[in-house]
Scaffold this motif. Structure first.
Motif, mmCIF file in Angstrom:
data_model
loop_
_atom_site.group_PDB
_atom_site.id
_atom_site.type_symbol
_atom_site.label_atom_id
_atom_site.label_comp_id
_atom_site.label_asym_id
_atom_site.label_seq_id
_atom_site.Cartn_x
_atom_site.Cartn_y
_atom_site.Cartn_z
ATOM 1 N N TYR A 27 1.606 -1.375 10.379
ATOM 2 C CA TYR A 27 0.501 -0.710 8.618
ATOM 3 C C TYR A 27 0.987 -1.261 7.791
ATOM 4 C CZ TYR A 27 3.952 2.499 7.449
ATOM 5 O OH TYR A 27 5.520 3.224 6.526
ATOM 6 N N ILE A 28 2.096 -2.520 7.419
ATOM 7 C CA ILE A 28 2.833 -2.933 6.056
ATOM 8 C C ILE A 28 2.244 -3.898 7.022
ATOM 9 C CG2 ILE A 28 4.148 -2.961 4.399
ATOM 10 C CD1 ILE A 28 5.596 -0.339 5.082
ATOM 11 N N GLN A 63 13.307 -0.366 4.433
ATOM 12 C CA GLN A 63 12.716 0.449 4.203
ATOM 13 C C GLN A 63 13.156 2.092 3.615
ATOM 14 O OE1 GLN A 63 9.136 0.156 4.232
ATOM 15 N NE2 GLN A 63 9.625 -1.647 3.869
ATOM 16 N N SER A 64 13.379 2.825 4.642
ATOM 17 C CA SER A 64 13.386 4.472 3.646
ATOM 18 C C SER A 64 15.065 4.725 4.006
ATOM 19 C CB SER A 64 12.712 5.482 5.316
ATOM 20 O OG SER A 64 11.203 5.194 4.910
ATOM 21 N N LYS A 67 16.543 5.625 1.138
ATOM 22 C CA LYS A 67 16.249 7.058 0.463
ATOM 23 C C LYS A 67 17.791 8.001 0.269
ATOM 24 C CE LYS A 67 11.710 7.137 2.234
ATOM 25 N NZ LYS A 67 10.935 7.428 3.285
ATOM 26 N N PHE A 95 7.156 11.249 9.083
ATOM 27 C CA PHE A 95 7.496 10.666 7.874
ATOM 28 C C PHE A 95 6.523 11.000 6.038
ATOM 29 C CE2 PHE A 95 5.717 6.154 7.201
ATOM 30 C CZ PHE A 95 5.914 5.842 8.762
ATOM 31 N N ASN A 114 8.605 10.903 3.054
ATOM 32 C CA ASN A 114 8.146 9.640 2.068
ATOM 33 C C ASN A 114 7.730 10.991 0.776
ATOM 34 O OD1 ASN A 114 7.997 8.086 3.960
ATOM 35 N ND2 ASN A 114 5.726 6.985 3.351
ATOM 36 N N GLU A 160 2.774 -3.960 0.804
ATOM 37 C CA GLU A 160 3.216 -2.272 1.321
ATOM 38 C C GLU A 160 1.947 -1.711 -0.133
ATOM 39 O OE1 GLU A 160 6.265 0.038 1.744
ATOM 40 O OE2 GLU A 160 5.342 2.226 2.532
ATOM 41 N N ASN A 167 0.808 7.199 0.846
ATOM 42 C CA ASN A 167 1.531 7.156 -0.324
ATOM 43 C C ASN A 167 1.297 7.935 -1.148
ATOM 44 O OD1 ASN A 167 4.409 7.291 0.898
ATOM 45 N ND2 ASN A 167 3.983 4.603 1.448
ATOM 46 N N TYR A 191 8.589 2.992 -5.690
ATOM 47 C CA TYR A 191 8.914 3.407 -4.108
ATOM 48 C C TYR A 191 9.139 2.353 -3.973
ATOM 49 C CZ TYR A 191 8.198 5.696 -0.263
ATOM 50 O OH TYR A 191 8.510 5.259 1.583
ATOM 51 N N CYS A 195 11.704 0.308 -1.021
ATOM 52 C CA CYS A 195 11.804 0.206 0.224
ATOM 53 C C CYS A 195 12.216 -1.043 0.893
ATOM 54 C CB CYS A 195 10.626 0.434 0.595
ATOM 55 S SG CYS A 195 10.513 2.352 0.908
ATOM 56 N N TYR A 243 12.995 12.286 10.303
ATOM 57 C CA TYR A 243 11.780 12.555 10.635
ATOM 58 C C TYR A 243 11.914 13.947 11.877
ATOM 59 C CZ TYR A 243 11.557 8.580 7.538
ATOM 60 O OH TYR A 243 11.720 7.534 7.017
ATOM 61 N N GLY A 260 14.563 3.721 9.597
ATOM 62 C CA GLY A 260 13.933 3.145 8.371
ATOM 63 C C GLY A 260 12.858 2.469 9.204
ATOM 64 N N VAL A 261 10.817 1.949 8.742
ATOM 65 C CA VAL A 261 10.617 1.765 10.125
ATOM 66 C C VAL A 261 10.570 0.002 9.729
ATOM 67 C CG1 VAL A 261 8.820 3.271 9.438
ATOM 68 C CG2 VAL A 261 8.418 1.028 7.502
HETATM 69 N N1 LIG Z 1 9.793 5.778 7.301
HETATM 70 C C1 LIG Z 1 9.535 4.760 6.975
HETATM 71 O O1 LIG Z 1 10.761 3.556 6.428
HETATM 72 C C2 LIG Z 1 8.274 4.305 5.516
HETATM 73 C C3 LIG Z 1 9.268 3.609 4.649
HETATM 74 C C4 LIG Z 1 7.250 2.679 4.198
HETATM 75 N N2 LIG Z 1 7.841 1.598 3.121
HETATM 76 C C5 LIG Z 1 6.152 3.637 3.753
HETATM 77 O O2 LIG Z 1 6.581 4.382 2.468
HETATM 78 O O3 LIG Z 1 5.336 3.834 4.469
#
Ligand SMILES: NC(=O)CC[C@H](N)C(=O)O
Length: 309
Positions: A27-28, A63-64, A67, A95, A114, A160, A167, A191, A195, A243, A260-261
């Motif tokens: 999705y990214i 990515q996540s 956080k 997430f 998120n 992204e 988001n 954000y 990531c 998650y 992270g994704v």
């Molecule tokens: N789980 C993830 O790593 C999500 C991070 C990603 N940047 C998002 O917001 O969708």
């Protein structure tokens, strides 16, 4: 127990027939281009040894996992005041889920989903234009890892931003409850850049070392957070870091961890080591499939689970 380098080498060798398992996040768009058969692992001990295998020096999108670092900065700036904006309970949802936000009046369940991370990023924007907030996060990560070469992959951030409808929905929804102090586009911009920080397993394991060593980095001597705060961040990672897969990760691995994704996981063995694994294929809840298996093997062979050997 065999020596750590042997264990790390064996995990890499035993998993190699399975490299490529899971589904790379698509999705990214920029993440969808990463080869799915990559696999790296780095174990950085509090005594200063590092054990590597596979693609441990190849950078990937954290990515996540970012956080954990933004939460640490926000706690340093504002202390317990952040808990007015975000909770400390597992969400039991994906997430990027929006469902709880309406029922709970725009207060996200925890800082690792998120919505919660967006609330934390909003706090980091206080008194800063977005560019400076991004710079502050990057500087902090470089300081943690003691490595000035860590950079943001701007292609990933742009990618992204171009497709981050979910988001944007979360941020707008929180703003409608008056839960964001800054413009939605500023919060999202920071954000997406946090990531998009790119790090290798070696760098990430080093950056997480403060959480394994009671709040300070034993390699540099820098105190990052108090012992109590390190313990509490680990508690949040254990309960919320994966998650809706957090319970399963605790069951199988038994270590505080944040995924992270991009396929990375940072796991902490308190008093022992900081561990980073990377394998881009994800399981159904969006956590690295083989990364989780690797950590389960490591915890079993070292006896490092926080629940006992
Ligand atoms: N789980 C993830 O790593 C999500 C991070 C990603 N940047 C998002 O917001 O969708």
């Amino acid at each position: 127990m065999p020596d750590l380098q042997t264990i790390v080498g064996e995990i890499h060798r035993e998993l190699s027939p399975r490299f490529g398992e899971g589904r790379v996040a698509d999705y990214i768009p920029q993440l969808a281009r990463v080869r799915s058969d990559r696999f790296g692992i780095a174990v950085q001990t509090v005594d200063g040894d590092v054990h590597l295998a596979g693609d441990a020096d190849v950078s990937f999108s954290i990515q996540s996992i970012s956080k954990v670092f933004t939460l640490t900065i926000a706690l340093g700036k504002l202390g317990d005041a952040i808990w007015k904006r975000v909770g400390r309970e597992p969400s039991g949802t994906a997430f990027n889920s929006i469902v709880q936000l309406e029922r709970e009046a725009g207060i996200p369940r925890n800082p690792f989903i998120n919505a919660g991370a967006l609330a934390i990023t909003d706090l980091l924007l206080a008194g800063h234009p977005p560019k400076e907030a991004i710079g502050e996060i990057l500087r902090f990560v470089r300081y943690l890892a003691d490595d000035e070469d860590i950079v943001i992959d701007h292609e990933v951030a742009r990618s992204e931003a171009a497709t981050g409808y979910r988001n944007a929905a979360l941020a707008n929804f929180m703003r409608s409850f008056d839960r964001l102090n800054h413009p939605v586009e500023h919060v999202l911009g920071v954000y997406f850049h946090q990531c998009a920080i790119a790090m290798s397993c070696r760098q990430l394991a080093r950056a997480g070392l403060y959480l394994a060593a009671g709040g300070s980095n034993p390699l540099t001597g820098y105190r990052v957070v108090s012992r109590l705060r390190a313990r509490r961040i680990n508690a949040l990672m254990l309960t919320c870091g994966h998650y809706d897969g957090s319970g399963d990760f605790a069951y199988h691995v038994g270590l505080p961890g944040k995924s992270g994704v991009g396929g990375g996981i940072l796991a902490i063995a308190p008093g022992k080591a900081s561990i980073a694994v990377w394998s881009p294929g994800l399981n159904e809840v969006g956590n690295s499939a083989l990364g989780t298996v690797a950590l389960e093997m490591l915890a079993a062979r070292t006896g490092w689970s926080v629940f006992g050997a």
